[in-house]
Design an enzyme around this catalytic site. Structure first.
Site, PDB file in Angstrom:
ATOM      1  N   GLY A 144      14.776 -16.123  15.116  1.00 23.94           N
ATOM      2  CA  GLY A 144      15.100 -15.221  14.014  1.00 23.94           C
ATOM      3  C   GLY A 144      15.692 -15.889  12.789  1.00 23.94           C
ATOM      4  O   GLY A 144      16.054 -15.205  11.835  1.00 23.94           O
TER       5      GLY A 144
ATOM      6  N   CYS B  55     -11.462  -3.600   1.581  1.00 23.79           N
ATOM      7  CA  CYS B  55     -11.690  -2.256   1.092  1.00 23.79           C
ATOM      8  C   CYS B  55     -10.511  -1.381   1.486  1.00 23.79           C
ATOM      9  O   CYS B  55     -10.580  -0.607   2.438  1.00 23.79           O
ATOM     10  CB  CYS B  55     -12.991  -1.716   1.667  1.00 23.79           C
ATOM     11  SG  CYS B  55     -13.496  -0.271   0.792  1.00 23.79           S
TER      12      CYS B  55
END
Ligand code: LLP
Length: 440
Positions: free
Chosen positions: A248, A361
């Site tokens: 992390g 798209c």
């Protein structure tokens, strides 16, 4: 744009990484292209290892392969003497194919299949990080069937969540991962694993979040883990050999990000563990961490070729590139922000504010909103930095776009480590039905 590692602007005014002019890389390997600065990855690995060496703790640094999992990367991690965290049969397979030593592999995941468990046992991996009671019992039974002793860590949720500059002490029970500390399930799991004849319980694991810029979240989580270990000793006589505090650690995506150094995180972690264990007269465990993003994130740059543009007066100018959410899903999925430059115009003044659109798209397929660039022409090479983590690993074939190639660059040499997919690759798993209607 922040220049990481070996990145620099060369005499031609082009971006260079690892001694390679990226416009040449684009010409040789095509675009989009993921370029990794090998020296920078290695220096990130070494920073963690050196910090642990200084601390005097026994340790393992396990690269979280989900951030970027390819055979070349597994090999590099192996050469650096690190361990490896995998979360699926596919990541495990990749590591084994690269010749990664199985005993240094840790197997994570909240829903390992029976097949994956057998695959990992056959390979003789180092340990399983057990996530829930179903897995605990299943693994116990499989180990019994196979007459094997299996090393395990238990993933526990200490009730701390950390993201970037905030950490929240949540007390939250609602997570799909791990045994909850506060409701007693973690202690119950420790008792079960400790008493099992088939399981060798090494210790506990926690992962509190990703892209963390402060050490505080780790400190609070470690305190809770050690309280748990004290209870486990007092109630069940269990002494932990290993404490794994997960990954992390944050990185710089944009100039204003201010990540801490590996040394700072490790010092905070080791100081806290030393103090808390001493207070409870518990022996010092081996410390494990699992950095993913901070090993590969800022070593990766994606090169695109600029194509069309659309100028909407008084609104904005869209500049489109030949990739997008297929090679970097993070902006669309997490509103992640990135920096970019035109790699063949590095010395030109940034005079235009534009937004970088992908070619998929989907209106949400935007890579960067509002970035200042020199005037862009079709054919220019756009470099987006800090794309090394969770870019390639989350890439996809939306719109049947083929995945880009990956090159490692170092000291003026480029090496192809993942080939570009072809259209043939894209349809390679498709089958035309044999049914009559579809044949007409
Ligand atoms: N260990 C465990 C148990 C984890 O779940 C993770 C990440 C890591 C280590 C490595 O964390 P890192 O050092 O890379 O932050 N796709 C998201 C990130 C998901 C992280 C999931 N777990 C993204 O692109 O930001």
């Amino acid at each position: 744009m922040y220049l990481h590692g070996t990145s620099r602007v060369n005499e031609k005014g082009n971006l260079e990484i690892g001694g390679c002019d990226v416009t040449q890389l684009a010409a040789t390997y095509g675009t989009p292209l993921y370029v990794y600065d090998e020296a920078l990855i290695r220096s990130k690995c070494r920073a963690y290892i050196d910090a642990f060496r200084q601390s005097g703790f026994a340790f393992q640094v396990a690269y979280a392969s989900k951030a970027f999992c390819t055979m070349a990367m597994c090999k590099l991690v192996e050469e650096e003497g690190m361990s490896l965290d995998v979360v699926s049969g596919g990541e495990l397979y990749t590591a084994l194919q690269a010749g990664f030593p199985a005993e240094r592999i840790h197997f994570h995941g909240n829903n390992k299949s029976i097949e994956e468990i057998h695959m990992a046992l056959d390979a003789k991996i180092g340990c399983f990080v057990v996530d829930n009671f179903y897995e605990l019992v299943t693994l116990d039974e499989i180990a019994q069937e196979r007459e094997e002793k299996v090393a395990v860590l238990l993933r526990v949720t200490p009730g701390v969540e950390a993201h970037t500059h905030e950490y929240i002490s949540t007390g939250q029970v609602d997570s799909k991962f791990g045994f909850d500390v506060q409701n007693g399930q973690a202690l119950e799991a420790i008792k079960y694993a400790h008493e099992s004849k088939q399981l060798h319980l090494l210790g506990v694991h926690s992962h509190i979040g990703s892209q963390i810029f402060e050490a505080e979240g780790f400190i609070v989580a470690i305190k809770r883990l050690i309280e748990l270990l004290e209870e486990a000793r007092d109630q069940h006589g269990f002494i932990s050999e290993v404490l794994n505090v997960g990954g992390g650690f944050g990185i710089r995506y944009v100039e204003s990000d201010t990540p801490l150094s590996a040394e700072t995180y490790i010092k905070a972690i080791t100081d806290t563990v030393r103090e808390e264990m001493a207070q409870r007269q518990l022996p010092l465990p081996e410390l494990w961490i699992e950095p993913g993003r901070s090993i590969v994130g800022d070593a990766g740059t994606t090169l695109y070729r600029i194509g069309s543009h659309k100028h909407i007066p008084n609104v904005r100018k869209y500049v489109a590139v030949d990739g997008g959410m297929t090679d970097n899903l993070r902006p669309a999925l997490y509103q992640a922000v990135y920096e970019a430059a035109i790699a063949n115009k590095m010395n030109a003044p940034a005079t235009e504010q534009v937004s970088i659109a992908g070619k998929c798209c989907e209106s949400g397929d935007m890579l960067i909103w509002d970035v200042m660039l020199p005037e862009a022409d079709a054919g220019d090479i756009l470099a987006v930095t800090s794309t090394g983590a969770y870019g390639y690993s989350m890439s996809n074939n939306y719109n049947r776009i083929a995945r880009p190639a990956v090159v490692f660059v170092k000291e003026g040499e480029a090496e192809l480590v993942v080939k570009r997919e072809t259209y043939q690759d894209v349809v390679s798993h498709d089958l035309l039905p044999k049914r009559a209607q579809l044949q007409r």
